[in-house]
Design a protein around this motif. Structure first.
Motif, PDB file in Angstrom:
ATOM      1  N   GLN A 121      23.515  74.538  71.258  1.00 13.72           N
ATOM      2  CA  GLN A 121      24.070  73.493  72.381  1.00 13.72           C
ATOM      3  C   GLN A 121      25.107  73.083  71.655  1.00 13.72           C
ATOM      4  O   GLN A 121      26.285  72.711  71.635  1.00 13.72           O
ATOM      5  N   GLU A 122      25.495  73.042  70.254  1.00 13.07           N
ATOM      6  CA  GLU A 122      26.943  73.608  69.441  1.00 13.07           C
ATOM      7  C   GLU A 122      27.930  73.748  70.164  1.00 13.07           C
ATOM      8  O   GLU A 122      29.463  73.808  69.813  1.00 13.07           O
ATOM      9  N   ILE A 123      27.467  75.158  70.502  1.00 13.00           N
ATOM     10  CA  ILE A 123      28.600  75.755  71.015  1.00 13.00           C
ATOM     11  C   ILE A 123      28.827  76.061  72.384  1.00 13.00           C
ATOM     12  O   ILE A 123      28.597  76.684  72.802  1.00 13.00           O
ATOM     13  N   GLY A 124      30.086  74.716  72.816  1.00  6.04           N
ATOM     14  CA  GLY A 124      30.496  74.497  73.801  1.00  6.04           C
ATOM     15  C   GLY A 124      31.626  75.821  74.568  1.00  6.04           C
ATOM     16  O   GLY A 124      31.889  76.932  73.340  1.00  6.04           O
ATOM     17  N   ALA A 125      32.375  75.548  75.364  1.00  4.41           N
ATOM     18  CA  ALA A 125      33.315  76.312  76.221  1.00  4.41           C
ATOM     19  C   ALA A 125      34.200  76.513  74.995  1.00  4.41           C
ATOM     20  O   ALA A 125      34.575  77.472  74.735  1.00  4.41           O
ATOM     21  N   ASP A 126      34.764  75.468  74.464  1.00  2.01           N
ATOM     22  CA  ASP A 126      35.724  75.164  73.007  1.00  2.01           C
ATOM     23  C   ASP A 126      35.839  75.554  71.657  1.00  2.01           C
ATOM     24  O   ASP A 126      36.628  76.444  71.664  1.00  2.01           O
ATOM     25  N   SER A 127      34.141  76.681  71.577  1.00  2.97           N
ATOM     26  CA  SER A 127      33.942  76.476  70.692  1.00  2.97           C
ATOM     27  C   SER A 127      34.088  78.475  70.528  1.00  2.97           C
ATOM     28  O   SER A 127      34.718  79.002  69.642  1.00  2.97           O
ATOM     29  N   HIS A 177      33.436  78.761  54.277  1.00  4.52           N
ATOM     30  CA  HIS A 177      32.450  77.745  54.576  1.00  4.52           C
ATOM     31  C   HIS A 177      33.321  77.133  55.861  1.00  4.52           C
ATOM     32  O   HIS A 177      33.479  76.239  55.202  1.00  4.52           O
ATOM     33  N   SER A 178      33.235  76.992  56.974  1.00  5.32           N
ATOM     34  CA  SER A 178      33.612  75.659  57.865  1.00  5.32           C
ATOM     35  C   SER A 178      32.546  75.842  58.362  1.00  5.32           C
ATOM     36  O   SER A 178      31.972  76.605  59.988  1.00  5.32           O
ATOM     37  N   ARG A 179      32.421  74.314  59.069  1.00  9.26           N
ATOM     38  CA  ARG A 179      31.817  73.867  60.332  1.00  9.26           C
ATOM     39  C   ARG A 179      32.738  74.441  61.565  1.00  9.26           C
ATOM     40  O   ARG A 179      32.434  73.391  62.950  1.00  9.26           O
ATOM     41  N   ILE A 180      33.951  73.640  61.330  1.00  8.80           N
ATOM     42  CA  ILE A 180      34.547  73.365  61.554  1.00  8.80           C
ATOM     43  C   ILE A 180      35.226  73.978  62.956  1.00  8.80           C
ATOM     44  O   ILE A 180      35.773  73.479  64.391  1.00  8.80           O
ATOM     45  N   PRO A 181      35.068  75.598  62.756  1.00  4.88           N
ATOM     46  CA  PRO A 181      35.524  76.160  64.518  1.00  4.88           C
ATOM     47  C   PRO A 181      34.140  75.998  65.572  1.00  4.88           C
ATOM     48  O   PRO A 181      34.734  76.076  66.548  1.00  4.88           O
ATOM     49  N   VAL A 182      33.298  75.160  64.979  1.00  4.70           N
ATOM     50  CA  VAL A 182      32.667  75.009  65.912  1.00  4.70           C
ATOM     51  C   VAL A 182      32.396  73.607  66.659  1.00  4.70           C
ATOM     52  O   VAL A 182      32.217  72.543  67.559  1.00  4.70           O
ATOM     53  N   VAL A 183      32.728  72.292  65.583  1.00  6.98           N
ATOM     54  CA  VAL A 183      32.647  71.053  65.793  1.00  6.98           C
ATOM     55  C   VAL A 183      34.294  70.404  65.893  1.00  6.98           C
ATOM     56  O   VAL A 183      34.009  69.627  66.680  1.00  6.98           O
ATOM     57  N   GLU A 184      34.992  71.097  65.612  1.00 11.14           N
ATOM     58  CA  GLU A 184      36.351  70.804  65.681  1.00 11.14           C
ATOM     59  C   GLU A 184      37.117  71.311  66.629  1.00 11.14           C
ATOM     60  O   GLU A 184      38.430  72.087  66.196  1.00 11.14           O
ATOM     61  N   PRO A 185      36.907  72.619  67.994  1.00 11.47           N
ATOM     62  CA  PRO A 185      37.389  73.394  67.740  1.00 11.47           C
ATOM     63  C   PRO A 185      38.576  73.936  68.107  1.00 11.47           C
ATOM     64  O   PRO A 185      40.390  75.145  67.481  1.00 11.47           O
TER      65      PRO A 185
END
Ligand SMILES: *Cc1c(COP(=O)(O)O)cnc(C)c1O
Ligand code: SF4
Length: 326
Positions: free
Chosen positions: A218-224, A182-190
């Motif tokens: 909007q949380e899913i940017g190009a880096d994510s 369970h992680s929020r990191i791939p999106v918030v700190e890609p």
């Protein structure tokens, strides 16, 4: 100035963030007291996705400490999921058949103001490496468990070395089939999804399922997107859970855009959670009636695979509880 370390940098002072976003403390109802009870932490990569001079930006709303957090609201408590009583031993939660949830860190890359673990007494519960090993030994003895869920905090805030230690240890338990992260990191700190991490995940002999936590397109940017693609290419099953949050995603268009953005990135919308009533989160609350109405509209507009299950967690139940919407 905060250090612009390319791989790991965070805003930890709300006023620095406001300066960058051209906003004032008054405009945002900033509260120092809220920070004192739950610290402020936001990765630079996330800040880059927040619109400037827009107090009601849906990303900003999720992370900014405001005065409303400090108001005590009846019905809002410190441990809404009664996790203290579902813990068989510190850092191990076994609420549901076949699955065991292993808390491996109290760290997160981002501090979400509505988080139900914002008051969780991690230190008191005292899990550390010997505790994790003790918990794994318990899992080893219980053949009814076939899936391990790494949670926290955010498990990907561990170092690659720490993760590989856990993964290779779990590999030795023959009754395990799946490893869920369970992680929020791939999106918030890609940037954290580096080659070393991918190599580490590849050590797993269990099938990996990653449950992401994205609340807004909007949380899913190009880096994510790049990081998510790396995970997808390693045949990791990607699911998403969101929380229905007032001022963030409580409208049909926003939820549709979120499902679209998830599917664009090979992520299946899994759960849409109603808020867990943790003290300090009341300003994010959406009533059941409003949630159901939103969900009914969503169901008319989205194909079934894009529709997350609307759920809430009720302590003592054998699964998440579906909200009946028919
Ligand atoms: C949510 C949760 C799970 C996973 O539930 P699923 O419905 O399988 O996603 C497992 N254990 C605990 C303690 C949980 O809170
Ligand atoms: S990333 Fe998850 S666990 Fe961490 S603060 Fe946000 S909601 Fe809570």
């Amino acid at each position: 100035m905060i250090p612009r370390n390319k791989t790991r940098s965070y805003f930890t002072r709300p006023l620095d963030l406001l300066k960058k976003l051209h906003l004032s403390a008054e405009q945002m109802s900033f509260s120092e007291k809220a920070v004192a009870s739950f610290s402020f932490k936001v990765p630079v990569a996330y800040v880059d996705k927040i619109q400037k001079a827009k107090p009601d930006d849906p990303l900003l709303q999720q992370i900014f400490p405001v005065q409303q957090e400090t108001q005590l609201t009846s019905g809002y408590i410190s441990d809404p999921l009664d996790e203290a009583n579902s813990t068989c031993q510190p850092g191990l939660l076994q609420k549901y058949q076949g699955r065991a949830l292993l808390l491996v860190t109290s760290n997160c890359a981002i501090n979400c103001r509505y988080c139900f673990r914002r008051t969780y007494p991690y230190e008191e519960k005292g899990y550390n490496w010997s505790q994790i090993e003790e918990n794994i030994q318990r899992i080893e003895k219980d053949k009814s468990i076939n899936e391990i869920i790494l949670s926290g905090g955010d498990p990907l805030s561990l170092s690659n070395e720490q993760l590989s230690q856990i993964i290779t240890r779990l590999n030795t338990i023959s009754h395990l089939k799946r490893l869920r992260i369970h992680s929020r990191i791939p999106v918030v700190e890609p940037q954290r999804i580096n080659n070393g991490l991918i190599d580490t995940l590849e050590l797993s002999q269990l099938q990996i399922i990653m449950v992401l936590h994205v609340n807004h397109a909007q949380e899913i940017g190009a880096d994510s997107q790049q990081s998510l693609l790396k995970l997808y290419q390693k045949k990791i099953i990607l699911l998403n859970q969101s929380v229905l949050l007032k001022g963030v995603n409580n409208n049909v268009d926003s939820l549709i855009a979120l499902s679209e953005a998830l599917i664009d990135n090979q992520i299946i919308p899994y759960y849409l959670h109603l808020l867990d009533k943790v003290q300090g989160s009341a300003h994010f609350f959406i009533s059941d009636v409003a949630a159901i109405e939103l969900y009914q509209q969503l169901r008319k507009k989205l194909p079934g695979y894009m529709l997350p299950r609307l759920v809430r967690e009720i302590p003592g139940e054998a699964s998440k509880t579906s909200i009946h919407t028919a």
